[in-house]
Write an enzyme that holds these catalytic residues in place. Structure first.
Site, PDB file in Angstrom:
ATOM      1  N   SER A  39       0.826  -1.221   0.034  1.00 39.17           N
ATOM      2  CA  SER A  39       0.080   0.123   0.106  1.00 39.17           C
ATOM      3  C   SER A  39       0.864   1.270  -0.004  1.00 39.17           C
ATOM      4  O   SER A  39       2.065   1.115   0.267  1.00 39.17           O
ATOM      5  CB  SER A  39      -0.949  -0.063   1.113  1.00 39.17           C
ATOM      6  N   ARG A  40       0.313   2.338  -0.196  1.00 40.52           N
ATOM      7  CA  ARG A  40       1.171   3.532  -0.101  1.00 40.52           C
ATOM      8  C   ARG A  40       1.125   4.154   1.199  1.00 40.52           C
ATOM      9  O   ARG A  40       1.979   5.007   1.484  1.00 40.52           O
ATOM     10  CB  ARG A  40       0.398   4.674  -1.017  1.00 40.52           C
ATOM     11  N   HIS A  82      -0.477   1.474 -13.321  1.00 42.37           N
ATOM     12  CA  HIS A  82      -0.108   0.004 -13.541  1.00 42.37           C
ATOM     13  C   HIS A  82       1.294  -0.177 -14.198  1.00 42.37           C
ATOM     14  O   HIS A  82       2.240  -0.849 -13.761  1.00 42.37           O
ATOM     15  CB  HIS A  82      -0.948  -0.743 -14.455  1.00 42.37           C
ATOM     16  N   LYS A 100      -6.970  -4.858 -15.320  1.00 38.63           N
ATOM     17  CA  LYS A 100      -7.355  -4.058 -16.487  1.00 38.63           C
ATOM     18  C   LYS A 100      -7.621  -2.632 -16.469  1.00 38.63           C
ATOM     19  O   LYS A 100      -7.971  -2.372 -15.455  1.00 38.63           O
ATOM     20  CB  LYS A 100      -8.379  -4.804 -17.307  1.00 38.63           C
ATOM     21  N   ARG A 168     -10.946   6.748  -9.929  1.00 46.43           N
ATOM     22  CA  ARG A 168     -10.488   6.145 -11.166  1.00 46.43           C
ATOM     23  C   ARG A 168     -11.355   6.564 -12.315  1.00 46.43           C
ATOM     24  O   ARG A 168     -10.715   6.581 -13.542  1.00 46.43           O
ATOM     25  CB  ARG A 168     -10.172   4.789 -10.805  1.00 46.43           C
ATOM     26  N   ASP A 181     -12.199   1.640 -18.624  1.00 41.66           N
ATOM     27  CA  ASP A 181     -12.639   0.630 -17.258  1.00 41.66           C
ATOM     28  C   ASP A 181     -13.611  -0.328 -18.046  1.00 41.66           C
ATOM     29  O   ASP A 181     -13.428  -1.232 -17.360  1.00 41.66           O
ATOM     30  CB  ASP A 181     -12.965   1.959 -16.380  1.00 41.66           C
TER      31      ASP A 181
HETATM   32  N1  LIG Z   1     -11.853  -7.157 -12.509  1.00 36.49           N
HETATM   33  C1  LIG Z   1     -12.816  -6.251 -11.933  1.00 36.49           C
HETATM   34  O1  LIG Z   1     -13.693  -6.758 -11.537  1.00 36.49           O
HETATM   35  C2  LIG Z   1     -12.282  -5.147 -11.472  1.00 36.49           C
HETATM   36  C3  LIG Z   1     -13.394  -4.393 -10.752  1.00 36.49           C
HETATM   37  C4  LIG Z   1     -12.813  -3.155 -10.154  1.00 36.49           C
HETATM   38  C5  LIG Z   1     -11.792  -2.426 -10.716  1.00 36.49           C
HETATM   39  N2  LIG Z   1     -10.933  -3.217 -11.474  1.00 36.49           N
HETATM   40  C6  LIG Z   1      -9.494  -2.680 -11.728  1.00 36.49           C
HETATM   41  O2  LIG Z   1      -8.734  -2.434 -10.538  1.00 36.49           O
HETATM   42  C7  LIG Z   1      -8.246  -1.164 -10.683  1.00 36.49           C
HETATM   43  C8  LIG Z   1      -8.272  -0.611  -9.353  1.00 36.49           C
HETATM   44  O3  LIG Z   1      -9.656  -0.382  -9.340  1.00 36.49           O
HETATM   45  P1  LIG Z   1     -10.427  -0.069  -7.824  1.00 36.49           P
HETATM   46  O4  LIG Z   1     -11.883   0.194  -7.883  1.00 36.49           O
HETATM   47  O5  LIG Z   1     -10.064  -1.168  -6.628  1.00 36.49           O
HETATM   48  O6  LIG Z   1      -9.430   1.422  -7.569  1.00 36.49           O
HETATM   49  P2  LIG Z   1      -9.514   2.206  -6.246  1.00 36.49           P
HETATM   50  O7  LIG Z   1     -10.409   1.620  -5.383  1.00 36.49           O
HETATM   51  O8  LIG Z   1      -9.743   3.834  -6.610  1.00 36.49           O
HETATM   52  O9  LIG Z   1      -7.914   2.006  -5.933  1.00 36.49           O
HETATM   53  C9  LIG Z   1      -7.338   0.718  -5.544  1.00 36.49           C
HETATM   54  C10 LIG Z   1      -6.199   1.152  -4.722  1.00 36.49           C
HETATM   55  O10 LIG Z   1      -4.984   1.595  -5.537  1.00 36.49           O
HETATM   56  C11 LIG Z   1      -4.360   2.523  -4.530  1.00 36.49           C
HETATM   57  N3  LIG Z   1      -4.386   3.695  -5.183  1.00 36.49           N
HETATM   58  C12 LIG Z   1      -5.107   4.593  -5.489  1.00 36.49           C
HETATM   59  N4  LIG Z   1      -4.772   5.765  -6.081  1.00 36.49           N
HETATM   60  C13 LIG Z   1      -3.434   5.409  -6.190  1.00 36.49           C
HETATM   61  C14 LIG Z   1      -2.490   6.209  -6.785  1.00 36.49           C
HETATM   62  N5  LIG Z   1      -2.640   7.261  -7.355  1.00 36.49           N
HETATM   63  N6  LIG Z   1      -1.204   5.604  -7.112  1.00 36.49           N
HETATM   64  C15 LIG Z   1      -0.927   4.615  -6.611  1.00 36.49           C
HETATM   65  N7  LIG Z   1      -1.927   3.481  -5.845  1.00 36.49           N
HETATM   66  C16 LIG Z   1      -2.996   4.213  -5.803  1.00 36.49           C
HETATM   67  C17 LIG Z   1      -4.955   2.441  -3.203  1.00 36.49           C
HETATM   68  O11 LIG Z   1      -4.582   1.643  -2.330  1.00 36.49           O
HETATM   69  P3  LIG Z   1      -3.357   1.992  -1.308  1.00 36.49           P
HETATM   70  O12 LIG Z   1      -4.196   3.233  -0.515  1.00 36.49           O
HETATM   71  O13 LIG Z   1      -3.466   0.988  -0.327  1.00 36.49           O
HETATM   72  O14 LIG Z   1      -2.122   2.558  -1.763  1.00 36.49           O
HETATM   73  C18 LIG Z   1      -6.451   2.333  -3.597  1.00 36.49           C
HETATM   74  O15 LIG Z   1      -7.157   1.657  -2.559  1.00 36.49           O
HETATM   75  C19 LIG Z   1      -8.553  -0.430 -11.898  1.00 36.49           C
HETATM   76  O16 LIG Z   1      -7.695  -0.701 -12.869  1.00 36.49           O
HETATM   77  C20 LIG Z   1      -9.588  -1.298 -12.351  1.00 36.49           C
HETATM   78  O17 LIG Z   1      -9.831  -1.286 -13.697  1.00 36.49           O
HETATM   79  C21 LIG Z   1     -11.160  -4.345 -11.905  1.00 36.49           C
END
Ligand SMILES: NC(=O)c1ccc[n+]([C@@H]2O[C@H](COP(=O)([O-])OP(=O)(O)OC[C@H]3O[C@@H](n4cnc5c(N)ncnc54)[C@H](OP(=O)(O)O)[C@@H]3O)[C@@H](O)[C@H]2O)c1
Length: 336
Positions: A39-40, A82, A100, A168, A181
Site C-alpha cells: 500500500s502507499r 499500472h 485491466k 479512477r 474501465d
Molecule cells: N476485474 C474487476 O472486476 C475489477 C473491478 C474493479 C476494478 N478493477 C480494476 O482494478 C483497478 C483498481 O480499481 P479499484 O476500484 O480497486 O480502484 P481504487 O479503489 O480507486 O484504488 C485501489 C487502490 O489503489 C491504490 N491507489 C489509489 N490511487 C493510487 C495512486 N494514485 N497511485 C498508486 N496507488 C493508488 C489505493 O491503495 P493504497 O491506498 O493501499 O495504496 C487504492 O485503495 C483498476 O485498474 C480497475 O480497472 C477491476
C-alpha cells in the site's frame, strides 16, 4: 523463472476495492497463497494485513519487490499507475498479474512484455472474462461451428458512476472515463471472436480533460464481421451481449465479464429455433478460474498465458487509443 514450490506466493498491491475482493478468490486456489499487501500508506497496509491475516505488509513498493518471500504480484491500483508498478516488479523478478487495462498505451504493454521475457517472469492483464467457464464454452462452441461463422457482436457495459464515486472514473490523470474501465471488456470480446480488425468508427462524448463519458463504437473486421459496442459512466448500459453467426447465435448472460450462462439459438425460419440454455457455476467472486490458470502457468515457468497473451492486450489498447483520439477529434470539431 521456474518455481520450486507447489504454490505461488502472492502480494496484493493496492488495499482498495478490487484488492479486497480478490484475496478471497486467490485463497480458493490450492496452488496459491496470499502472503503480502502493498500500500502507499503504513496504516492501510497494516489494516489490510490484519483484516486478511497476511504475514507481510509493505508501504514501499521497492521493498515489496525485493522480498524473497513473494513470487508474484497482483496489481489492483488505478489504471495509470499500472505501468510503473508492474515494470518495477518484473525487473525485480516477480511474476505480475495486473488489473485491466494493463497499461494506458499499447507501446507500454509491449514494453512490459519485453521486460517480462527478459527477466523470465510471467505477465498478464487480469482479463478474468476470458477464463470464465461460460466464455470458454462459447469459444469452444464457435470453434466447433455451432453458430456457423461469427458475423455480428453486440455488447454493452456501463453504469452511472456518481460524481463522488471512485476517483479512477473521473480523474483524467488516473486514466478516467468509460472506455478504459468498461469498454475494455467489450472490445476484448470482439477481438476474441471476429478476426482481424479493419476499421473503427465511434461517436460519443468526451470532456475537455479527456475523460470520456460514453460512446457507441462500431468495429468492422477484415472478413466483414461487425461489432457494435456501447459503454458509459453516465447511464446504465446492461452488461450483456450476443454473438450472431451464419447458423445461430450465442447470448451471454449478465454480467458479460463473468456470465453465469449462455443461450445458444440455432436454426433458420420458418423452422422454430432450437434453444439451448447452458448454466455455469461461479467459483468465489468469479476470478478463481483465471487465478488458477495463472498459477499453473507460473508454476510451469511460462512468461505468458496462451488465452490472454500480451499481444492480445496490446491490440485492444491500440483500438482504445484510436477510439480516444477519434472522440477527441469529434469533441474539438463540435467546439470549433
Ligand atoms: N476485474 C474487476 O472486476 C475489477 C473491478 C474493479 C476494478 N478493477 C480494476 O482494478 C483497478 C483498481 O480499481 P479499484 O476500484 O480497486 O480502484 P481504487 O479503489 O480507486 O484504488 C485501489 C487502490 O489503489 C491504490 N491507489 C489509489 N490511487 C493510487 C495512486 N494514485 N497511485 C498508486 N496507488 C493508488 C489505493 O491503495 P493504497 O491506498 O493501499 O495504496 C487504492 O485503495 C483498476 O485498474 C480497475 O480497472 C477491476
Amino acid at each position: 523463472m521456474r518455481m520450486n514450490g507447489t504454490k505461488v506466493r502472492w502480494a496484493v498491491v493496492g488495499s482498495g476495492g478490487i484488492g479486497k475482493r480478490t484475496v478471497g478468490d486467490l485463497r480458493l486456489c490450492d496452488n496459491a497463497e496470499v502472503v503480502a499487501i502493498g500500500s502507499r500508506s503504513r496504516a492501510s497496509a497494516d489494516a489490510f494485513a490484519q483484516e486478511h491475516q497476511l504475514p507481510l505488509a509493505f508501504d514501499d513498493h521497492a521493498q515489496l519487490c525485493a522480498s524473497p518471500d513473494i513470487d508474484a504480484v497482483y496489481i489492483g491500483t488505478p489504471h495509470a499507475t499500472h505501468f510503473a508498478l508492474a515494470s518495477q516488479a518484473l525487473r525485480a523478478g516477480k511474476h505480475v498479474l495486473c488489473e485491466k487495462p494493463l497499461t494506458m498505451t499499447a507501446d507500454e504493454a509491449r514494453e512490459l512484455g519485453r521486460i517480462a521475457a527478459a527477466h523470465h517472469v510471467f505477465l498478464m492483464e487480469a482479463m478474468w472474462m476470458k477464463f470464465s467457464p461460460a466464455m470458454q464454452k462459447a469459444v469452444e462452441l464457435v470453434a466447433q461451428g455451432a453458430i456457423g461463422e461469427p458475423r455480428f457482436l453486440q455488447a454493452g457495459l456501463g453504469y452511472p458512476v456518481p460524481p463522488d464515486g471512485p476517483k479512477r472514473f473521473w480523474d483524467a490523470a488516473l486514466g478516467g472515463g468509460a472506455l478504459y474501465d468498461m469498454g475494455v471488456y467489450t472490445i476484448t470480446l470482439a477481438q476474441m471472436f471476429l478476426g482481424e480488425l479493419a476499421e473503427i468508427s465511434v461517436t460519443g462524448c468526451m470532456r475537455p480533460d479527456g475523460v470520456d463519458l460514453e460512446e457507441a463504437i462500431t468495429l468492422r473486421y477484415a472478413g466483414g464481421a461487425l461489432a457494435q459496442l456501447a459503454t458509459s459512466i453516465t447511464c446504465l448500459v446492461p452488461p450483456r451481449g450476443w454473438l450472431g453467426g451464419s447458423r445461430g447465435a450465442i447470448d451471454f448472460q449478465q454480467p458479460l465479464f463473468s456470465p453465469g450462462g449462455l443461450t445458444v439459438t440455432t436454426g433458420r425460419p420458418p423452422a422454430p429455433p432450437e434453444v439451448q440454455e447452458l448454466k455455469f457455476a461461479r467459483e468465489g467472486a468469479g476470478y478463481v478460474p483465471m487465478f488458477r490458470a495463472v498459477n499453473v502457468a507460473i508454476l510451469a515457468g511460462a512468461t505468458e498465458h496462451p488465452l490472454h497473451p500480451v499481444s492480445a492486450t496490446a491490440a485492444v489498447l491500440d483500438i482504445m487509443q484510436r477510439i480516444q483520439a477519434a472522440l477527441a477529434r469529434e469533441r474539438d470539431a463540435i467546439a470549433a
